[in-house]
Scaffold this motif. Sequence first.
Motif, PDB file in Angstrom:
ATOM      1  N   GLY A 294     -11.504   7.939   7.349  1.00  0.00           N
ATOM      2  CA  GLY A 294     -11.945   6.299   7.400  1.00  0.00           C
ATOM      3  C   GLY A 294     -11.875   5.353   6.452  1.00  0.00           C
ATOM      4  N   SER A 295     -11.225   5.892   5.136  1.00  0.00           N
ATOM      5  CA  SER A 295     -10.867   5.026   4.093  1.00  0.00           C
ATOM      6  C   SER A 295      -9.411   4.415   4.222  1.00  0.00           C
ATOM      7  CB  SER A 295     -10.794   5.822   2.865  1.00  0.00           C
ATOM      8  OG  SER A 295      -9.831   6.624   2.738  1.00  0.00           O
ATOM      9  N   GLY A 296      -8.762   4.979   5.431  1.00  0.00           N
ATOM     10  CA  GLY A 296      -7.371   4.556   5.682  1.00  0.00           C
ATOM     11  C   GLY A 296      -6.455   4.836   4.478  1.00  0.00           C
ATOM     12  N   LYS A 297      -6.742   5.824   3.760  1.00  0.00           N
ATOM     13  CA  LYS A 297      -5.679   6.166   2.643  1.00  0.00           C
ATOM     14  C   LYS A 297      -5.348   7.837   2.984  1.00  0.00           C
ATOM     15  CE  LYS A 297      -7.959   3.276  -0.750  1.00  0.00           C
ATOM     16  NZ  LYS A 297      -8.166   2.999  -1.992  1.00  0.00           N
ATOM     17  N   PHE A 298      -5.889   8.459   4.041  1.00  0.00           N
ATOM     18  CA  PHE A 298      -5.638   9.659   4.134  1.00  0.00           C
ATOM     19  C   PHE A 298      -5.117   9.880   5.751  1.00  0.00           C
ATOM     20  CE2 PHE A 298      -8.157   9.589   0.586  1.00  0.00           C
ATOM     21  CZ  PHE A 298      -7.614  10.597  -0.387  1.00  0.00           C
ATOM     22  N   VAL A 299      -4.411  11.039   6.230  1.00  0.00           N
ATOM     23  CA  VAL A 299      -4.200  11.378   7.271  1.00  0.00           C
ATOM     24  C   VAL A 299      -4.441  12.948   7.424  1.00  0.00           C
ATOM     25  CG1 VAL A 299      -1.440  11.449   6.857  1.00  0.00           C
ATOM     26  CG2 VAL A 299      -2.201  11.010   9.046  1.00  0.00           C
ATOM     27  N   LYS A 300      -4.620  13.290   8.366  1.00  0.00           N
ATOM     28  CA  LYS A 300      -4.953  14.665   8.695  1.00  0.00           C
ATOM     29  C   LYS A 300      -3.650  15.275   9.355  1.00  0.00           C
ATOM     30  CE  LYS A 300      -8.138  17.808  10.925  1.00  0.00           C
ATOM     31  NZ  LYS A 300      -9.178  17.880  11.851  1.00  0.00           N
ATOM     32  N   GLU A 301      -3.380  16.407   8.579  1.00  0.00           N
ATOM     33  CA  GLU A 301      -2.196  17.382   9.058  1.00  0.00           C
ATOM     34  C   GLU A 301      -2.746  18.725   9.644  1.00  0.00           C
ATOM     35  OE1 GLU A 301       1.324  18.049   6.188  1.00  0.00           O
ATOM     36  OE2 GLU A 301       0.186  20.000   6.057  1.00  0.00           O
ATOM     37  N   ASN A 302      -2.085  18.866  10.776  1.00  0.00           N
ATOM     38  CA  ASN A 302      -2.607  20.237  11.618  1.00  0.00           C
ATOM     39  C   ASN A 302      -2.503  21.418  11.004  1.00  0.00           C
ATOM     40  OD1 ASN A 302      -3.467  18.543  13.837  1.00  0.00           O
ATOM     41  ND2 ASN A 302      -1.499  18.501  14.594  1.00  0.00           N
ATOM     42  N   VAL A 303      -3.180  22.561  11.115  1.00  0.00           N
ATOM     43  CA  VAL A 303      -3.190  23.693  10.343  1.00  0.00           C
ATOM     44  C   VAL A 303      -3.238  24.630  11.166  1.00  0.00           C
ATOM     45  CG1 VAL A 303      -4.385  25.161   8.686  1.00  0.00           C
ATOM     46  CG2 VAL A 303      -4.355  22.499   8.156  1.00  0.00           C
TER      47      VAL A 303
ATOM     48  N   ILE B 218     -14.166   7.601  -3.134  1.00  0.00           N
ATOM     49  CA  ILE B 218     -14.265   7.254  -1.849  1.00  0.00           C
ATOM     50  C   ILE B 218     -15.284   7.981  -1.226  1.00  0.00           C
ATOM     51  CG2 ILE B 218     -13.143   7.595   0.447  1.00  0.00           C
ATOM     52  CD1 ILE B 218     -10.428   7.252  -1.005  1.00  0.00           C
ATOM     53  N   LEU B 219     -15.660   9.260  -1.475  1.00  0.00           N
ATOM     54  CA  LEU B 219     -16.769   9.985  -1.037  1.00  0.00           C
ATOM     55  C   LEU B 219     -18.141   9.573  -1.564  1.00  0.00           C
ATOM     56  CD1 LEU B 219     -15.486  13.625  -0.874  1.00  0.00           C
ATOM     57  CD2 LEU B 219     -15.416  12.094   0.918  1.00  0.00           C
ATOM     58  N   ARG B 220     -17.950   9.065  -2.873  1.00  0.00           N
ATOM     59  CA  ARG B 220     -19.420   8.435  -3.296  1.00  0.00           C
ATOM     60  C   ARG B 220     -19.666   7.487  -2.614  1.00  0.00           C
ATOM     61  NH1 ARG B 220     -21.046   4.495  -6.194  1.00  0.00           N
ATOM     62  NH2 ARG B 220     -19.115   3.762  -6.628  1.00  0.00           N
ATOM     63  N   GLU B 221     -18.919   6.342  -2.520  1.00  0.00           N
ATOM     64  CA  GLU B 221     -19.368   5.207  -1.651  1.00  0.00           C
ATOM     65  C   GLU B 221     -19.580   5.243  -0.231  1.00  0.00           C
ATOM     66  OE1 GLU B 221     -16.183   2.137  -2.150  1.00  0.00           O
ATOM     67  OE2 GLU B 221     -16.554   2.178  -4.457  1.00  0.00           O
ATOM     68  N   ALA B 222     -18.783   6.168   0.446  1.00  0.00           N
ATOM     69  CA  ALA B 222     -18.866   6.243   1.921  1.00  0.00           C
ATOM     70  C   ALA B 222     -19.962   7.293   1.986  1.00  0.00           C
ATOM     71  CB  ALA B 222     -17.455   7.066   2.622  1.00  0.00           C
ATOM     72  N   LEU B 223     -20.446   8.219   1.512  1.00  0.00           N
ATOM     73  CA  LEU B 223     -21.276   8.987   1.696  1.00  0.00           C
ATOM     74  C   LEU B 223     -22.755   8.820   0.822  1.00  0.00           C
ATOM     75  CD1 LEU B 223     -19.471  12.508   1.975  1.00  0.00           C
ATOM     76  CD2 LEU B 223     -20.000  11.014   3.796  1.00  0.00           C
ATOM     77  N   GLN B 224     -22.488   7.902   0.129  1.00  0.00           N
ATOM     78  CA  GLN B 224     -23.707   7.617  -0.731  1.00  0.00           C
ATOM     79  C   GLN B 224     -24.065   8.651  -1.590  1.00  0.00           C
ATOM     80  OE1 GLN B 224     -26.136   6.108   2.104  1.00  0.00           O
ATOM     81  NE2 GLN B 224     -24.819   4.465   2.521  1.00  0.00           N
ATOM     82  N   ALA B 225     -22.907   9.238  -1.969  1.00  0.00           N
ATOM     83  CA  ALA B 225     -23.211  10.505  -2.810  1.00  0.00           C
ATOM     84  C   ALA B 225     -23.638  10.171  -4.330  1.00  0.00           C
ATOM     85  CB  ALA B 225     -21.860  11.196  -2.830  1.00  0.00           C
ATOM     86  N   VAL B 226     -24.279  11.262  -4.995  1.00  0.00           N
ATOM     87  CA  VAL B 226     -24.560  11.059  -6.389  1.00  0.00           C
ATOM     88  C   VAL B 226     -24.064  12.314  -6.943  1.00  0.00           C
ATOM     89  CG1 VAL B 226     -26.091   9.608  -6.517  1.00  0.00           C
ATOM     90  CG2 VAL B 226     -26.815  11.753  -6.199  1.00  0.00           C
TER      91      VAL B 226
ATOM     92  N   MET C   4       1.065  -1.080  -0.079  1.00  0.00           N
ATOM     93  CA  MET C   4       0.143   0.008  -0.017  1.00  0.00           C
ATOM     94  C   MET C   4       0.740   1.262  -0.029  1.00  0.00           C
ATOM     95  SD  MET C   4      -2.995   1.045   2.586  1.00  0.00           S
ATOM     96  CE  MET C   4      -3.238   2.547   2.976  1.00  0.00           C
ATOM     97  N   LEU C   5       0.340   2.155  -0.798  1.00  0.00           N
ATOM     98  CA  LEU C   5       1.196   3.542  -0.667  1.00  0.00           C
ATOM     99  C   LEU C   5       1.126   4.022   0.549  1.00  0.00           C
ATOM    100  CD1 LEU C   5      -0.259   5.077  -4.126  1.00  0.00           C
ATOM    101  CD2 LEU C   5       2.094   3.885  -3.854  1.00  0.00           C
ATOM    102  N   ASP C   6       2.062   5.078   0.904  1.00  0.00           N
ATOM    103  CA  ASP C   6       1.967   5.966   2.114  1.00  0.00           C
ATOM    104  C   ASP C   6       0.538   6.481   1.979  1.00  0.00           C
ATOM    105  OD1 ASP C   6       4.286   5.170   2.856  1.00  0.00           O
ATOM    106  OD2 ASP C   6       5.367   6.845   1.901  1.00  0.00           O
ATOM    107  N   GLN C   7       0.046   6.852   3.297  1.00  0.00           N
ATOM    108  CA  GLN C   7      -1.136   7.939   3.437  1.00  0.00           C
ATOM    109  C   GLN C   7      -0.913   8.972   2.745  1.00  0.00           C
ATOM    110  OE1 GLN C   7      -1.890   6.925   7.670  1.00  0.00           O
ATOM    111  NE2 GLN C   7      -3.879   6.303   7.200  1.00  0.00           N
ATOM    112  N   VAL C   8      -2.078   9.734   2.100  1.00  0.00           N
ATOM    113  CA  VAL C   8      -2.145  11.097   1.592  1.00  0.00           C
ATOM    114  C   VAL C   8      -2.560  11.981   2.742  1.00  0.00           C
ATOM    115  CG1 VAL C   8      -2.846  12.514   0.147  1.00  0.00           C
ATOM    116  CG2 VAL C   8      -2.569   9.944  -0.801  1.00  0.00           C
ATOM    117  N   ARG C   9      -1.798  13.190   2.490  1.00  0.00           N
ATOM    118  CA  ARG C   9      -1.948  14.150   3.609  1.00  0.00           C
ATOM    119  C   ARG C   9      -2.976  14.747   3.321  1.00  0.00           C
ATOM    120  NH1 ARG C   9       2.146  17.873   4.094  1.00  0.00           N
ATOM    121  NH2 ARG C   9       2.625  17.194   1.879  1.00  0.00           N
TER     122      ARG C   9
END
Length: 121
Positions: A106-115, A37-45, A1-6
């Motif tokens: 929640g996808s596990g592909k992203f990590v939050k960076e403090n701002v 990811i958002l389409r699936e997780a949020l059931q977005a259209v 798996m690639l590193d998590q995206v910030r």
Amino acid sequence: MLDQVRLRVRRVYHGDELLIEVLGDHRSEGFPSVAEILREALQAVREAHPDNLDDPRIAMSQDRFFSYWAYPGGHYEIDDDTWGLFVSAKIGNGAVIADVEQALLGSGKFVKENVDFAQYK
């Protein structure tokens, strides 16, 4: 798996609305698809953009593509620019951005960076 995206949850420049800024080369092969990811997780259209910003002529002239999405909690816009990827919401800003943030983390592909919010005033 690639590193998590910030990603950053921050204010728009010179405003109070929040947005999500996805960091990294979002147009590179293998980069996680934020829209999917958002389409699936949020059931977005996907819907037509209310300001017609999804017109292909805009994308061609600015190398920037907008998409507009609806989900049970509201609406959000994905701004895919040459230099960055942003998710914003005009209505229900705080709640929608929180939902998007949770879905991406929640996808596990992203990590939050403090701002430091003072940087965006």
